[in-house]
Design a protein around this motif. Structure first.
Motif, PDB file in Angstrom:
ATOM      1  N   LEU A  70       0.834  -1.204   0.000  1.00 56.26           N
ATOM      2  CA  LEU A  70       0.000   0.000   0.000  1.00 56.26           C
ATOM      3  C   LEU A  70       0.870   1.256   0.000  1.00 56.26           C
ATOM      4  O   LEU A  70       0.607   2.211  -0.737  1.00 56.26           O
ATOM      5  N   PHE A  71       1.916   1.244   0.793  1.00 55.26           N
ATOM      6  CA  PHE A  71       2.821   2.384   0.867  1.00 55.26           C
ATOM      7  C   PHE A  71       3.491   2.644  -0.486  1.00 55.26           C
ATOM      8  O   PHE A  71       3.508   3.769  -0.989  1.00 55.26           O
ATOM      9  N   PHE A  72       4.056   1.603  -1.098  1.00 48.59           N
ATOM     10  CA  PHE A  72       4.741   1.775  -2.372  1.00 48.59           C
ATOM     11  C   PHE A  72       3.790   2.111  -3.514  1.00 48.59           C
ATOM     12  O   PHE A  72       4.132   2.871  -4.411  1.00 48.59           O
ATOM     13  N   SER A  73       2.597   1.590  -3.485  1.00 48.84           N
ATOM     14  CA  SER A  73       1.632   1.953  -4.528  1.00 48.84           C
ATOM     15  C   SER A  73       1.220   3.422  -4.388  1.00 48.84           C
ATOM     16  O   SER A  73       1.019   4.113  -5.386  1.00 48.84           O
ATOM     17  N   SER A  74       1.128   3.921  -3.157  1.00 52.84           N
ATOM     18  CA  SER A  74       0.833   5.341  -2.945  1.00 52.84           C
ATOM     19  C   SER A  74       1.963   6.216  -3.474  1.00 52.84           C
ATOM     20  O   SER A  74       1.719   7.243  -4.105  1.00 52.84           O
TER      21      SER A  74
ATOM     22  N   LEU B 210       1.739   8.923  -6.550  1.00 57.15           N
ATOM     23  CA  LEU B 210       2.193  10.300  -6.380  1.00 57.15           C
ATOM     24  C   LEU B 210       3.222  10.667  -7.445  1.00 57.15           C
ATOM     25  O   LEU B 210       3.161  11.744  -8.052  1.00 57.15           O
ATOM     26  N   LYS B 211       4.164   9.793  -7.690  1.00 57.52           N
ATOM     27  CA  LYS B 211       5.177  10.023  -8.716  1.00 57.52           C
ATOM     28  C   LYS B 211       4.536  10.181 -10.100  1.00 57.52           C
ATOM     29  O   LYS B 211       4.927  11.038 -10.891  1.00 57.52           O
ATOM     30  N   PHE B 212       3.523   9.364 -10.374  1.00 50.38           N
ATOM     31  CA  PHE B 212       2.817   9.444 -11.651  1.00 50.38           C
ATOM     32  C   PHE B 212       2.110  10.790 -11.796  1.00 50.38           C
ATOM     33  O   PHE B 212       2.143  11.408 -12.863  1.00 50.38           O
ATOM     34  N   ARG B 213       1.489  11.279 -10.728  1.00 55.45           N
ATOM     35  CA  ARG B 213       0.808  12.578 -10.773  1.00 55.45           C
ATOM     36  C   ARG B 213       1.803  13.707 -11.021  1.00 55.45           C
ATOM     37  O   ARG B 213       1.534  14.625 -11.793  1.00 55.45           O
TER      38      ARG B 213
END
Length: 124
Positions: free
Chosen positions: A14-18, A22-25
């Protein structure tokens, strides 16, 4: 033992997917032409700023500050600046961003008169 491992894996996933989201945004916002259209009230505000405080090329004056209080960069001859009624001088773009930001809309019209900017040093 097994349920705690899955719980920890779930938390890490969950942490890494968040972080990935964020990086994608951030990546999407950095693409050319990805800026959202300006709000009509912001356009009106900038027009009002231009009418009240017209931009002029910077000419060095020993009596005035040598740097912009918003970005803390030195002024260079010929740069577009604005002078407020209080006689403080700022880069045109820095002052426009300040005056259209929530801090500028709610607080003082001069960044130097706002104690918060003096403590932080940099607005953006």
């Amino acid at each position: 033992m097994i349920p705690t491992i899955f719980s920890e894996l779930y938390t890490v996933a969950l942490f890494f997917s968040s972080l990935l989201l964020l990086k994608f945004r951030v990546l999407l916002r950095s693409l050319p032409g990805s800026d959202p259209p300006a709000d009509r009230s912001d356009q009106n505000r900038v027009s009002s700023i231009e009418a009240n405080f017209p931009a002029a090329p910077y000419c060095s004056d020993p009596k005035s500050a040598a740097e912009c209080a918003v970005c803390l960069s030195d002024f260079h001859k010929g740069e577009s600046v604005r002078k407020l009624d209080c006689k403080h001088v700022f880069h045109r773009d820095c002052l426009d961003r300040w005056l259209t930001s929530p801090a500028g809309l709610e607080g003082s019209s001069c960044p130097v008169a706002d104690p918060e900017i003096l403590h932080r040093g940099v607005l953006f």
